[in-house]
Design a protein around this motif. Structure first.
Motif, PDB file in Angstrom:
ATOM      1  N   LEU A  12     -61.208  20.535  12.765  1.00 16.73           N
ATOM      2  CA  LEU A  12     -59.987  20.826  12.025  1.00 16.73           C
ATOM      3  C   LEU A  12     -60.300  21.938  11.042  1.00 16.73           C
ATOM      4  CD1 LEU A  12     -59.010  17.105  11.316  1.00 16.73           C
ATOM      5  CD2 LEU A  12     -58.413  18.512  13.301  1.00 16.73           C
ATOM      6  N   ARG A  13     -59.624  23.068  11.158  1.00 16.66           N
ATOM      7  CA  ARG A  13     -60.027  24.253  10.424  1.00 16.66           C
ATOM      8  C   ARG A  13     -59.022  24.624   9.335  1.00 16.66           C
ATOM      9  NH1 ARG A  13     -63.983  26.653  13.802  1.00 16.66           N
ATOM     10  NH2 ARG A  13     -64.411  28.048  12.067  1.00 16.66           N
ATOM     11  N   PHE A  14     -59.561  24.929   8.171  1.00 16.03           N
ATOM     12  CA  PHE A  14     -58.770  25.509   7.078  1.00 16.03           C
ATOM     13  C   PHE A  14     -58.698  27.011   7.338  1.00 16.03           C
ATOM     14  CE2 PHE A  14     -58.676  27.286   2.666  1.00 16.03           C
ATOM     15  CZ  PHE A  14     -57.405  26.824   2.324  1.00 16.03           C
ATOM     16  N   SER A  15     -57.480  27.540   7.471  1.00 16.25           N
ATOM     17  CA  SER A  15     -57.317  28.908   7.960  1.00 16.25           C
ATOM     18  C   SER A  15     -57.215  29.955   6.863  1.00 16.25           C
ATOM     19  CB  SER A  15     -56.062  28.998   8.842  1.00 16.25           C
ATOM     20  OG  SER A  15     -54.901  28.652   8.090  1.00 16.25           O
ATOM     21  N   ALA A  16     -57.543  29.607   5.634  1.00 13.13           N
ATOM     22  CA  ALA A  16     -57.523  30.574   4.535  1.00 13.13           C
ATOM     23  C   ALA A  16     -58.851  30.499   3.795  1.00 13.13           C
ATOM     24  CB  ALA A  16     -56.360  30.298   3.590  1.00 13.13           C
TER      25      ALA A  16
ATOM     26  N   LEU B 199     -56.730  22.516  15.544  1.00 15.22           N
ATOM     27  CA  LEU B 199     -55.784  22.644  14.436  1.00 15.22           C
ATOM     28  C   LEU B 199     -56.311  23.638  13.421  1.00 15.22           C
ATOM     29  CD1 LEU B 199     -53.263  21.685  12.836  1.00 15.22           C
ATOM     30  CD2 LEU B 199     -54.734  19.946  11.789  1.00 15.22           C
ATOM     31  N   ARG B 200     -55.473  24.597  13.062  1.00 17.39           N
ATOM     32  CA  ARG B 200     -55.768  25.529  11.969  1.00 17.39           C
ATOM     33  C   ARG B 200     -54.570  25.503  11.021  1.00 17.39           C
ATOM     34  NH1 ARG B 200     -59.534  29.803  12.589  1.00 17.39           N
ATOM     35  NH2 ARG B 200     -60.784  29.592  14.463  1.00 17.39           N
ATOM     36  N   ILE B 201     -54.857  25.283   9.761  1.00 13.81           N
ATOM     37  CA  ILE B 201     -53.766  25.193   8.796  1.00 13.81           C
ATOM     38  C   ILE B 201     -54.278  25.651   7.432  1.00 13.81           C
ATOM     39  CG2 ILE B 201     -54.226  22.782   8.173  1.00 13.81           C
ATOM     40  CD1 ILE B 201     -51.149  22.392   8.146  1.00 13.81           C
ATOM     41  N   ASN B 202     -53.400  26.245   6.629  1.00 10.95           N
ATOM     42  CA  ASN B 202     -53.846  26.874   5.377  1.00 10.95           C
ATOM     43  C   ASN B 202     -53.668  25.968   4.161  1.00 10.95           C
ATOM     44  OD1 ASN B 202     -51.083  26.895   5.147  1.00 10.95           O
ATOM     45  ND2 ASN B 202     -50.935  29.024   4.466  1.00 10.95           N
ATOM     46  N   ASN B 203     -53.798  24.673   4.371  1.00 12.83           N
ATOM     47  CA  ASN B 203     -53.663  23.730   3.261  1.00 12.83           C
ATOM     48  C   ASN B 203     -54.715  22.636   3.414  1.00 12.83           C
ATOM     49  OD1 ASN B 203     -52.499  21.073   2.044  1.00 12.83           O
ATOM     50  ND2 ASN B 203     -51.357  22.721   1.028  1.00 12.83           N
TER      51      ASN B 203
ATOM     52  N   ILE C 193     -63.000  16.462  13.014  1.00 15.40           N
ATOM     53  CA  ILE C 193     -63.921  16.624  11.898  1.00 15.40           C
ATOM     54  C   ILE C 193     -63.465  17.819  11.063  1.00 15.40           C
ATOM     55  CG2 ILE C 193     -66.307  17.116  11.232  1.00 15.40           C
ATOM     56  CD1 ILE C 193     -67.186  15.828  13.884  1.00 15.40           C
ATOM     57  N   ALA C 194     -63.476  17.656   9.761  1.00 10.94           N
ATOM     58  CA  ALA C 194     -62.998  18.710   8.866  1.00 10.94           C
ATOM     59  C   ALA C 194     -64.058  19.048   7.824  1.00 10.94           C
ATOM     60  CB  ALA C 194     -61.714  18.270   8.170  1.00 10.94           C
ATOM     61  N   GLN C 195     -64.100  20.301   7.444  1.00  9.50           N
ATOM     62  CA  GLN C 195     -64.911  20.734   6.305  1.00  9.50           C
ATOM     63  C   GLN C 195     -63.969  20.852   5.112  1.00  9.50           C
ATOM     64  OE1 GLN C 195     -68.183  23.901   6.326  1.00  9.50           O
ATOM     65  NE2 GLN C 195     -66.467  25.036   5.478  1.00  9.50           N
ATOM     66  N   LEU C 196     -64.220  20.071   4.057  1.00  6.03           N
ATOM     67  CA  LEU C 196     -63.273  19.964   2.958  1.00  6.03           C
ATOM     68  C   LEU C 196     -63.985  19.945   1.610  1.00  6.03           C
ATOM     69  CD1 LEU C 196     -61.029  17.197   4.523  1.00  6.03           C
ATOM     70  CD2 LEU C 196     -60.241  19.515   3.948  1.00  6.03           C
TER      71      LEU C 196
END
Length: 303
Positions: free
Chosen positions: A189-193, A217-221, A235-238
Motif C-alpha cells: 500500500l503506497r503513499f503517493s506523495a 493501492l496508491r493514495i496521497n493520504n 503492507i504499508a509504510q507509515l
C-alpha cells in the motif's frame, strides 16, 4: 572609555559642530566638550582638529569614528534583541502546514500555545499545497521533508520516524515477510506523495535495500493508507504517529522489525528576516518542546 564619550564623539562628527551636537543631545556645549576631551585623554590621541571656523577628523579620529559607530550600533542591536525577546507575544500568528501533520500534531500545539499566550490569536491553513508564505503574508509554515527554498530561514523541529505495518489477518493469510526481498510477493500500500512516493528505502545497520514493487493501492493520504492496512489490504509504510492508536489496539503489527525506513525531517520555515517577532519565536520554541510528544515517546526523534 565610556559609551557616553563615544556617543558624544559620534554626534559631534555627524552634526559637524559642537553647538549643533549639544543642541541635539540636550546638553551644555561645555559638558559635551569635556566628554570629548576625556575620550582623547584616555586614547592618548587627538581625534578632532578644531578651529573657530571648522571641525575635522584627524587620521586616528577617522578610524576611531568608524569603530565607534559600529560599537554603538552593536549596543543598540543588543538592546533591541533583548527587548524583542522579553516582549510579551501578541497579535495574530498566521501559519500553514500539511493536513495530516496538522491533525497529528500542529492542532494540539496551537491549543497549547493559545493557553500559554492569551494575547495571541492564530490563523492556520491546513493544506496540501506548498504555500508561498512571503507573498501570502504568513508568519511561518511547518514543512515535512527536505527543504528546497533557500530564500527562507528554517529551524528543524525533529524527525518523523516510519516503519512497515500490516494487519494480523493479512499476515495470517499471506505470511510474514522475513526480508525486504520477500516484499515483492506481497500487496503493498503506497503513499503517493512526499519523499517516499518513489519507492521504499530500508536500512539495517550499514545494509540498505530498495523496494520498488508498484502495489495495488496508491493514495496521497497517510490516514487512508493506514485504514487500508487495518482492513487487511496489504503492507504499508507509515509514520509511527499515524499508526500509534491502531498498533496499541492490535489492529496493526510491525513488519520487518529492525529494517528502518529513512526518517523525514520536519522544519519550521519563515521569511529570512534578521529578527523574529515574539509570537513567531515563541511558537517555534513551543513546537520544538512539544515535538517529541507526537503520538508517544517512540514516535519521533527530536534534534
Amino acid at each position: 572609555m565610556e559609551l557616553s564619550e563615544l556617543a558624544a564623539f559620534v554626534k559631534v562628527v555627524q552634526a559637524g559642530s559642537f553647538t549643533r551636537a549639544a543642541d541635539s543631545l540636550g546638553m551644555r556645549k561645555a559638558n559635551l566638550s569635556r566628554l570629548i576631551t576625556n575620550l582623547e585623554r584616555k586614547l592618548g590621541a587627538r581625534l578632532l582638529q578644531r578651529t573657530t571656523r571648522s571641525l575635522s577628523l584627524t587620521e586616528i579620529g577617522r578610524e576611531i569614528f568608524e569603530r565607534a559607530v559600529g560599537i554603538l550600533g552593536a549596543v543598540e542591536d543588543t538592546e533591541r534583541v533583548a527587548h524583542r525577546m522579553l516582549a510579551e507575544p501578541r497579535g495574530t500568528l498566521r501559519l500553514t502546514c500539511g493536513v495530516e501533520f496538522g491533525m497529528i500534531a500542529v492542532s494540539r500545539w496551537i491549543t497549547e500555545y493559545l493557553d500559554r499566550y492569551p494575547q495571541v490569536s492564530v490563523e492556520c491553513d491546513f493544506t496540501g499545497r506548498v504555500v508561498d508564505i512571503v507573498h501570502e503574508g504568513l508568519d511561518l509554515a511547518i514543512r515535512i521533508g527536505n527543504l528546497t527554498d533557500s530564500s527562507l530561514a528554517a529551524r528543524k523541529l525533529g524527525e518523523l520516524r516510519y516503519a512497515l505495518f500490516a494487519s494480523p489477518e493479512y499476515l495470517v493469510r499471506r505470511g510474514t515477510p522475513r526480508t525486504p526481498d520477500e516484499l515483492s510477493h506481497h500487496e503493498l500500500l503506497r503513499f503517493s506523495a512526499g519523499s517516499h512516493r518513489h519507492g521504499w528505502h530500508l536500512k539495517r545497520g550499514h545494509i540498505e535495500r530498495r523496494v520498488d514493487a508498484a502495489g495495488r493501492l496508491r493514495i496521497n493520504n497517510s490516514f487512508a493508507v493506514r485504514d487500508a492496512a487495518v482492513r487487511g489490504l496489504g503492507i504499508a509504510q507509515l509514520p509511527l504517529a499515524v499508526v500509534h492508536e491502531s498498533q496499541q489496539a492490535g489492529a496493526l503489527v510491525r513488519v520487518l522489525q529492525g529494517w528502518e525506513p529513512a526518517a523525514v525531517p520536519v522544519h519550521a520555515v519563515f521569511p529570512g528576516t534578521r529578527y523574529l517577532t515574539p509570537k513567531v519565536r515563541t511558537f517555534i520554541d513551543h513546537a520544538v518542546e512539544a515535538f517529541d510528544r507526537v503520538g508517544g515517546d517512540e514516535i519521533t526523534a527530536r534534534v
